[in-house]
Design an enzyme around this catalytic site. Structure first.
Site, short mmCIF file in Angstrom:
data_model
loop_
_atom_site.label_atom_id
_atom_site.label_comp_id
_atom_site.label_asym_id
_atom_site.label_seq_id
_atom_site.Cartn_x
_atom_site.Cartn_y
_atom_site.Cartn_z
N GLY A 52 9.62 56.72 37.17
CA GLY A 52 9.94 58.11 36.88
C GLY A 52 10.95 58.54 37.95
O GLY A 52 10.69 58.35 39.15
N ALA A 53 12.08 59.09 37.51
CA ALA A 53 13.19 59.31 38.44
C ALA A 53 12.81 60.11 39.70
O ALA A 53 13.08 59.66 40.82
CB ALA A 53 14.34 59.98 37.68
N ASP A 242 16.87 60.53 33.63
CA ASP A 242 17.09 59.67 34.81
C ASP A 242 18.43 59.91 35.48
O ASP A 242 18.59 59.65 36.66
CB ASP A 242 16.95 58.20 34.41
CG ASP A 242 15.49 57.88 34.13
OD1 ASP A 242 15.06 58.14 32.99
OD2 ASP A 242 14.80 57.44 35.06
O1 MRU Z 1 11.61 53.05 33.32
P1 MRU Z 1 10.94 54.31 33.74
O2 MRU Z 1 9.52 54.40 33.32
O3 MRU Z 1 11.14 54.60 35.22
O4 MRU Z 1 11.74 55.44 32.95
C1 MRU Z 1 11.42 56.78 33.21
C2 MRU Z 1 11.99 57.73 32.28
O5 MRU Z 1 12.84 57.43 31.48
C3 MRU Z 1 11.54 59.15 32.43
O6 MRU Z 1 11.62 59.83 31.22
C4 MRU Z 1 12.43 59.85 33.45
O7 MRU Z 1 12.47 59.15 34.66
C5 MRU Z 1 12.02 61.23 33.71
S1 MRU Z 1 10.64 61.33 34.82
C6 MRU Z 1 10.42 62.96 35.15
#
Ligand code: MRU
Length: 351
Positions: A52-53, A242
């Site tokens: 999650g970013a 992201d």
């Molecule tokens: O590969 P991930 O699980 O890190 O991807 C995360 C996402 O695409 C989320 O939707 C994004 O980071 C938003 S978190 C607030």
């Protein structure tokens, strides 16, 4: 959040390690990891133990601080070189979420700003910046959630993709924040939650977080969204992000872009929830955003007792880019932006 003993990412009590909840073990097992070595910190991001970013950004800030403690030199120039090396090392773990490099950049800038001080004091300044990144995220999530509530009505059916809740951020989350805050304020929402192939962040994490928070949730496969939209059963789509380019093009979990096309076709509002730490003004459009490609095993065999497909090639982009013009609004901690985003984002953040 009640189901988390504390924030999903934090500094350990002795402040020499980063503590995370291992997201790869959820929902079956709630396991906390205490990490302090460069390789294990790198792997935690790469293997999505922390994901999650915003959570990755918070983690990276603490990680560089923890690594700084192991740099045994009194020479500031040597110290700065090592800090930059650690920052670059962590940045190379995953390319798409800009929060990672934004956080490490801020830590490096802090170290440089205080280069007249002794090394021990620079380390303290780095710690303060890492804590600030974390605290600011808590505040941003709260504000984003409040703005989100102005866009919905009680009883809304909201479709989610991937996971943008407390695990992926801090406290309320971004994409799920409106639901979480709404629940506290007495709203009754229902969430349709995309499972989010191939790593199932929606099934494993979003449905878990929402149900733990007492929100009514129905899990669906990713390819069922159009079926529901056609029946008028979705009032809005909520997603996190992201990296958002200056023109509003938004990189988010693979599948987000096709969801935005469906939402456009069926006239369903499509909302992106975005802390300013996820906006990259140096990216003019989505074409400037690097997309991460991951291992074929995640498609072919992960989560299956044995490989469920023959040993053929697999293509596994982890993210896609949604065109800004398909996004009804981008909800930030400073307000709600609408198309054209070159103008609305710049007005809010660059003026
Ligand atoms: O590969 P991930 O699980 O890190 O991807 C995360 C996402 O695409 C989320 O939707 C994004 O980071 C938003 S978190 C607030």
């Amino acid at each position: 959040m009640e189901y988390l003993k504390s924030d999903s990412v934090r500094l350990s009590e002795d402040e020499r390690s980063v503590v995370i909840i291992d997201q790869t073990k959820l929902p079956g097992k709630t396991e906390y990891l205490t990490l302090s070595e460069a390789d294990e910190l790198f792997d935690a991001i790469k293997l999505l133990k922390v994901r999650g970013a915003p959570a990755i950004g918070i983690f990276a800030g603490y990680a560089v601080y923890v690594l700084s403690l192991g740099i045994e030199t009194e020479d500031v120039s040597t110290f700065l070189v090592r800090i930059k090396e650690y920052a670059a090392f962590l940045d190379s773990s995953r390319p798409t979420a800009v929060n990672l490099s934004m956080a490490t950049k801020r830590i490096v800038e802090t170290a440089e700003e205080y280069k007249e001080l002794p090394v021990a004091e620079i380390k303290e300044k780095i710690k303060s910046t890492a804590i600030a990144i974390h605290k600011e995220d808590i505040e941003m999530c709260r504000k984003i959630s409040e703005y989100g509530l102005t866009l919905v009505k009680d009883g809304y059916n909201i479709l989610t993709h991937c996971n943008a809740g407390p695990l992926a951020t801090s406290r309320y989350g971004t994409g799920l924040g409106t639901l979480m805050l709404g629940k506290e304020k007495g709203y009754t929402f229902h969430a349709f939650c995309d499972e989010t192939r191939p790593l199932l962040q929606g099934a494993r994490l979003t449905s878990y977080e929402l149900s733990k928070a007492g929100i009514d949730v129905t899990l669906i496969c990713d390819n069922m969204a159009g079926f529901l939209m056609k029946q008028g059963k979705i009032d809005a789509v909520f997603v996190g992000c992201d990296r958002v380019a200056a023109n509003g093009d938004t990189a988010n979990k693979i599948g987000t872009s096709s969801l935005s096309v469906l939402a456009h076709y069926y006239n369903v509002p499509f909302y992106v929830f975005c802390p300013s730490t996820t906006i990259d003004f140096s990216a003019k459009s989505g074409a400037d955003i690097e997309i991460e490609y991951r291992e074929p095993e995640e498609i072919r065999s992960m989560f299956y007792e044995r490989p469920m497909a023959p040993d053929v090639k697999c293509l596994n982009p982890a993210f896609d880019v949604t065109d800004g013009k398909l996004i009804t609004a981008i909800i930030t901690e400073k307000g709600i932006c609408r198309y054209p985003y070159e103008k609305s984002l710049a007005e809010l953040f660059l003026s």
